[in-house]
Design a protein around this motif. Structure first.
Motif, PDB file in Angstrom:
ATOM      1  N   LEU A 260      -0.887  -5.980  -1.279  1.00 27.81           N
ATOM      2  CA  LEU A 260      -0.984  -6.545   0.072  1.00 27.81           C
ATOM      3  C   LEU A 260      -1.011  -5.349   1.020  1.00 27.81           C
ATOM      4  O   LEU A 260       0.009  -4.720   1.289  1.00 27.81           O
ATOM      5  CB  LEU A 260       0.204  -7.461   0.361  1.00 27.81           C
TER       6      LEU A 260
ATOM      7  N   ASN B 236      -1.365  -3.518   4.332  1.00 32.24           N
ATOM      8  CA  ASN B 236      -1.275  -3.641   5.790  1.00 32.24           C
ATOM      9  C   ASN B 236      -1.385  -2.286   6.494  1.00 32.24           C
ATOM     10  O   ASN B 236      -1.182  -2.194   7.700  1.00 32.24           O
ATOM     11  CB  ASN B 236       0.032  -4.355   6.191  1.00 32.24           C
TER      12      ASN B 236
ATOM     13  N   ASP C 180       0.816  -1.216   0.000  1.00 36.18           N
ATOM     14  CA  ASP C 180       0.000   0.000   0.000  1.00 36.18           C
ATOM     15  C   ASP C 180       0.851   1.268   0.000  1.00 36.18           C
ATOM     16  O   ASP C 180       0.413   2.323  -0.454  1.00 36.18           O
ATOM     17  CB  ASP C 180      -0.983   0.007   1.178  1.00 36.18           C
ATOM     18  N   GLY C 181       2.094   1.167   0.484  1.00 37.85           N
ATOM     19  CA  GLY C 181       2.987   2.319   0.427  1.00 37.85           C
ATOM     20  C   GLY C 181       3.591   2.471  -0.964  1.00 37.85           C
ATOM     21  O   GLY C 181       3.505   3.530  -1.593  1.00 37.85           O
TER      22      GLY C 181
ATOM     23  N   TYR D 178       0.557   0.033   6.549  1.00 38.71           N
ATOM     24  CA  TYR D 178       1.856   0.464   7.070  1.00 38.71           C
ATOM     25  C   TYR D 178       2.922   0.432   5.983  1.00 38.71           C
ATOM     26  O   TYR D 178       2.792  -0.302   4.991  1.00 38.71           O
ATOM     27  CB  TYR D 178       2.335  -0.510   8.157  1.00 38.71           C
ATOM     28  N   LEU D 179       3.984   1.148   6.237  1.00 40.66           N
ATOM     29  CA  LEU D 179       5.255   0.883   5.580  1.00 40.66           C
ATOM     30  C   LEU D 179       5.794  -0.337   6.331  1.00 40.66           C
ATOM     31  O   LEU D 179       6.538  -0.223   7.308  1.00 40.66           O
ATOM     32  CB  LEU D 179       6.186   2.083   5.706  1.00 40.66           C
ATOM     33  N   GLY D 180       5.331  -1.490   5.901  1.00 39.90           N
ATOM     34  CA  GLY D 180       5.448  -2.679   6.732  1.00 39.90           C
ATOM     35  C   GLY D 180       6.877  -3.077   7.092  1.00 39.90           C
ATOM     36  O   GLY D 180       7.161  -3.448   8.230  1.00 39.90           O
TER      37      GLY D 180
HETATM   38 MG    MG Z   1       2.351  -1.747   3.448  1.00 43.21          MG
END
Ligand code: MG
Ligand code: TPP
Length: 555
Positions: A462, A464, A437-438, A466-468
């Motif tokens: 994918l 989440n 998403d980032g 976040y900047l996972g």
């Molecule tokens: Mg992410």
């Protein structure tokens, strides 16, 4: 003797070189070139950001092995190309970027949209040119392609001032476009015997393959070498695809997110045969502790990689495919039962752990499902982050040039435009972009380009929130302080994609993700799926940055 403008020379030579697709964005300083392009059969792909154009060129080049072209205007056009050029340098991708420049008489005056493209790209290209006269293009254009593709490939920038594009010159005949020079070598008999002897004396050899195997089209020879002498094969991120993942000899990806057994085997090996890989720190971990018990044979086409990070006992500076052609015939057959039994037992005990099957939205399950149901001819691209590492760990990449990922530079925003390039160059193959998403937000404007050409690209985000991968490092190493890694706003990616005219869906608990994935992959044309995943899932195992690879945390 016809008169030709600089722009005509560029376009005619690109045509002669077989360039049939090129991506870019026009502007004041490259409009003469665009005018010449309008009369050419070259299919122009109008990107929506020059970084997109650069990565579209990379997608074409990485998936075909042939140099690909992108265009940008002067100033911001050129600065927007920079990241894609640097990315191509670090991953050895042959890209020729042709930029417009202010007229020669205005260079150095802070003219409108003037930047020193030559100066800026000097350290991030294999070579670059600032063209001063139209006739120079007769030499520069063929040279640029020869340099981009020869030996270790890389990006070349050709900066062409506007007056040079317009200058008219007499052209007797267009030059031939030279074939790339293979760094072929007839190996020293002594080196060949030494190679054979070192392998014969080794009890626990490992082949460590990198992107160079793919670049050199040497996968078949690597497979032959490994099978003849029963040598386990580990890969770097860039080497994925050059050895069949279901072959028992394959021991996976080394390094920071490698499987436990892989890094354990590297700890034990007494001979590393490093082929077309450069001992990148993500692969080696703490360098002095990498393969602490091994001698090294290093084969690389680039002299500057030899002894740069790890000192080799034997080094061969030559094209890999050529080298292996000379090495493999003298290799003895050897089942290496003891070593391979041990390797298999480590593999069984310390393989990557798939989570319990209760959560179909676990990213590992999702990636495995994608790999299972996708067409065997699929070309994958990824963005950068946890999703990239899950993809590298779990997608069964069985062919060279089918897993396109930003390895060296690790550039978020790579996935979508690279997928466009792959789809343009391989219209018969499905393309899947696994994104985060980032990362997705960094080049999502190229959805418009996908729509323009109705490309067969499936984008799977994918999501989440976040900047996972950053969040994961903060969890492990920064006291669980998640500063700057959580997104407050959750964009509606499906609505955004629909706004571009692309079929899209956000999955939720009520949807079976495997079903939705199957439907999406079977649908014609572009599709985007926004797939929610739990933000707390980490990529494991993980070697803490700066640690030895044997120090792995997580399952
Ligand atoms: Mg992410
Ligand atoms: C252009 C760029 N900026 C910053 C980073 C540092 N970085 C590496 S991974 C990552 C997080 C990526 O987030 P996302 O795309 O959502 O992927 P996830 O890790 O969540 O799967 C960041 C910020 C980078 N690699 N590239």
């Amino acid at each position: 003797m016809p008169q030709m403008t600089g722009s005509d020379i560029i376009v005619r030579l690109l045509e002669k070189r077989g360039i049939d697709i090129a991506a870019g964005i026009p502007g004041g300083a490259n409009l003469p070139l665009y005018h010449a392009l309008s009369k050419s059969k070259i299919r122009h792909i109008l990107a929506r950001h020059e970084q997109g154009a650069g990565f579209i060129a990379q997608g074409m080049a990485r998936s075909t092995g042939k140099a690909a072209v992108c265009f940008g205007t002067s100033g911001p056009g050129a600065t927007n190309l920079i990241t894609a050029i640097a990315d191509a340098k670090l991953d050895s991708v042959p890209v020729v970027a042709i930029t417009g420049q202010v007229p020669t008489g205005m260079i150095g005056t802070d003219a409108f949209q003037e930047v020193d493209t030559y100066g800026m790209t000097l350290p991030i290209t294999k070579h670059n040119f600032l063209v001063r006269k139209a006739e120079e293009l007769l030499v520069v254009i063929p040279e640029a392609f020869r340099i981009a593709e020869s030996g270790r490939p890389g990006p070349v920038v050709i900066d062409v001032p506007k007056d040079v594009q317009k200058e008219s010159v007499q052209v007797e005949a267009l030059p031939d476009m030279q074939a790339p020079v293979r760094a072929s070598a007839v190996l020293d008999e002594a080196d060949i015997s030494r190679f054979h002897a070192m392998l014969r004396d080794a009890q626990k050899p490992v082949l460590l393959v990198g992107g160079g195997v793919i670049v050199s089209d040497a996968a078949a020879q690597v497979i032959a070498l490994a099978r003849k002498n029963s040598i386990p094969v580990a890969s770097t991120l860039m080497g994925l695809g050059c050895f069949p993942p279901d072959d028992p000899l394959f021991i996976g990806m080394v390094g920071m997110h490698g499987a436990r057994f892989t890094n354990m085997i590297m700890e034990e090996t007494d001979l590393v045969i490093a082929l077309g890989m450069r001992f990148d720190d993500r692969a080696t971990g703490r360098v002095d502790a990498f393969c602490p018990n091994a001698s090294i044979i290093h084969v690389d086409v680039d002299r500057s990689e030899i002894d740069k990070i790890k000192t080799a006992s034997l080094s061969v500076i030559a094209d890999l495919s050529d080298t292996l052609d000379q090495i493999v015939p003298g290799i003895e057959e050897n089942p290496r039962r003891e070593w391979n039994t041990h390797v298999q037992s480590l593999k069984q005990t310390y393989a990557l752990q798939a989570p319990e099957p209760d959560d179909p939205y676990h990213p590992v399950h999702l990636v495995r499902t994608i790999s299972r149901i996708a067409d065997a001819n699929t070309i994958y691209t990824t963005d950068v982050g946890q999703h990239q590492m899950w993809a590298a760990q779990w997608i069964q990449v069985s062919r060279p040039r089918t897993f396109l990922t930003s390895g060296g530079l690790g550039t978020m925003g790579f996935g979508v435009p690279a997928a466009i390039g792959a789809a343009l160059a391989n219209p018969d193959k499905p393309v899947i972009c696994i994104s985060g998403d980032g990362s997705f937000l960094m080049n999502m404007q190229e959805l418009a380009t996908i729509r323009d050409h109705n490309l067969n690209v499936k984008i799977l985000i994918l999501n989440n929130g976040y900047l996972g991968l950053v969040r994961q490092q903060q969890e492990y190493f920064y006291e669980k302080v998640y500063h700057g890694s959580q997104f407050e706003c959750q964009p509606d990616f499906a609505a955004i994609a629909s706004g571009f005219g692309i079929h899209a869906q956000r999955l939720d608990d009520a949807t079976d993700p495997a079903d939705a994935l199957k439907k999406a992959l079977n649908q014609d044309g572009p599709v985007l799926l926004d797939i929610p995943i739990h933000h707390g899932k980490n990529v494991t195992p993980m070697v803490p940055p700066g640690s030895a690879n044997i120090v792995m945390i997580g399952e």
